[in-house]
Design an enzyme around this catalytic site. Structure first.
Site, mmCIF file in Angstrom:
data_model
loop_
_atom_site.group_PDB
_atom_site.id
_atom_site.type_symbol
_atom_site.label_atom_id
_atom_site.label_comp_id
_atom_site.label_asym_id
_atom_site.label_seq_id
_atom_site.Cartn_x
_atom_site.Cartn_y
_atom_site.Cartn_z
ATOM 1 N N ARG A 77 0.731 -1.267 -0.036
ATOM 2 C CA ARG A 77 0.040 0.014 0.065
ATOM 3 C C ARG A 77 0.713 1.353 0.075
ATOM 4 O O ARG A 77 0.375 2.419 -0.066
ATOM 5 C CB ARG A 77 -0.964 -0.018 1.218
ATOM 6 N N ASP A 78 2.132 1.194 0.137
ATOM 7 C CA ASP A 78 3.219 2.424 0.299
ATOM 8 C C ASP A 78 4.168 2.215 -0.622
ATOM 9 O O ASP A 78 5.364 2.655 -0.234
ATOM 10 C CB ASP A 78 3.007 3.069 1.522
ATOM 11 N N ILE A 79 4.320 1.668 -1.838
ATOM 12 C CA ILE A 79 5.449 1.447 -2.547
ATOM 13 C C ILE A 79 5.952 2.734 -3.330
ATOM 14 O O ILE A 79 5.052 3.315 -3.951
ATOM 15 C CB ILE A 79 5.323 0.213 -3.589
ATOM 16 N N THR A 90 1.303 7.208 -0.401
ATOM 17 C CA THR A 90 2.113 8.567 -0.861
ATOM 18 C C THR A 90 1.647 8.954 -2.204
ATOM 19 O O THR A 90 1.811 8.000 -3.369
ATOM 20 C CB THR A 90 3.442 8.258 -0.832
#
Length: 274
Positions: A135-137, A177
């Protein structure tokens, strides 16, 4: 990333029971310090949900991959009068992709192909572990072991969630992000496995081209405007990438989730049996 630590290095070293701790960087919730061959993330904000710490620990304990950072242990320390969670990871020498982008150091076509294969393998291994979604690569969450583009290591599972866990996020609500979030995340919908794939595609394209595939860094976008930029399609890829690699990178950043396929199907498109 924060440019200065929240706490005095001497105080951190004392709390960790060592003589010296090197500040590596900070994020929204915590600072990361190097102590020997370990990177220790200390949660610095008050009220950080213990469930999120447990989620990161559980996410990393479920996966065994050379492309996903290894967690050594989870602990608590007393730092300047407050009890803080501390996660002890392997230290991955070599910097991260964000640092390379900022230094205008781009991978060759061959290195880009290997980077993409490594990141897809990391995501495949993560998704296979109880359906865990990162969920935040993003570039700052991808280390390069020994500085090699061919050896990416996925970091920071603080926002990860498995298919069997109850979400800590209230929807609609954006998680991640923004420059690397999928259009469904930008719309406040739940992140799926395809959302991680979108982030992989954006990250690799940004590293290879040296510019973000959708957004002008001098401009600010609302979430709705960002979605429209994704709908309009990415900037063309420069240079001479093999056709099948370019095809994978185009599919990964599709607006429609079903067009992105899976990590395994994209590895096969690259000619890699997964």
């Amino acid at each position: 990333m924060l440019s200065a630590p929240r706490h005095d290095p001497a105080a951190v070293a004392a709390a960790l029971g060592v003589t010296d701790a090197l500040f590596l960087g900070g994020g929204t919730f915590g600072d990361t310090w190097r102590v020997g061959d370990q990177a220790i993330k200390v949660i610095c904000v008050d009220g950080y949900p213990p469930e999120r710490v447990a989620r990161e620990v559980n996410g990393l304990s479920r996966v065994n991959s050379q492309y996903v950072v290894r967690l050594h242990k989870a602990d608590k320390i007393v730092l300047e009068g407050s009890v803080r969670p501390a996660l002890y990871f392997e230290y991955v020498e070599g910097g991260d992709i964000q640092d390379r982008i900022e230094r205008a150091q781009r991978p060759t076509p061959a290195e880009t192909e290997a980077l993409l294969a490594g990141m897809l393998t990391a995501v495949r291994d993560l998704h296979a572990a109880d359906g865990t979604i990162h969920r935040d690569i993003k570039p700052a969450n991808i280390a390069l072991r020994n500085g090699n583009w061919e050896a990416p290591v996925l970091l920071d599972l603080g926002l990860a969630k498995s298919a069997t866990e109850t979400t800590l996020t209230l929807y609609p609500g954006a998680v991640g992000t923004p420059p690397y979030m999928s259009p469904e995340q930008l719309k406040g919908k739940r992140a799926r496995k395809a959302s991680d794939l979108f982030s992989v595609g954006v990250t690799v394209r940004h590293a290879y081209a040296g510019v973000h595939p959708f957004y002008d860094p001098t401009l600010d976008y609302t979430y709705d405007e960002a979605v429209e930029r994704v709908k309009a399609g990415p900037l063309p890829l420069p240079g001479e990438l093999p056709e099948n690699i370019q095809n994978v990178l185009d599919l990964l950043v599709s607006e429609a989730q079903f067009e992105r396929g899976s990590a395994t199907s994209n590895l096969r498109r690259m000619g890699i049996e997964a």
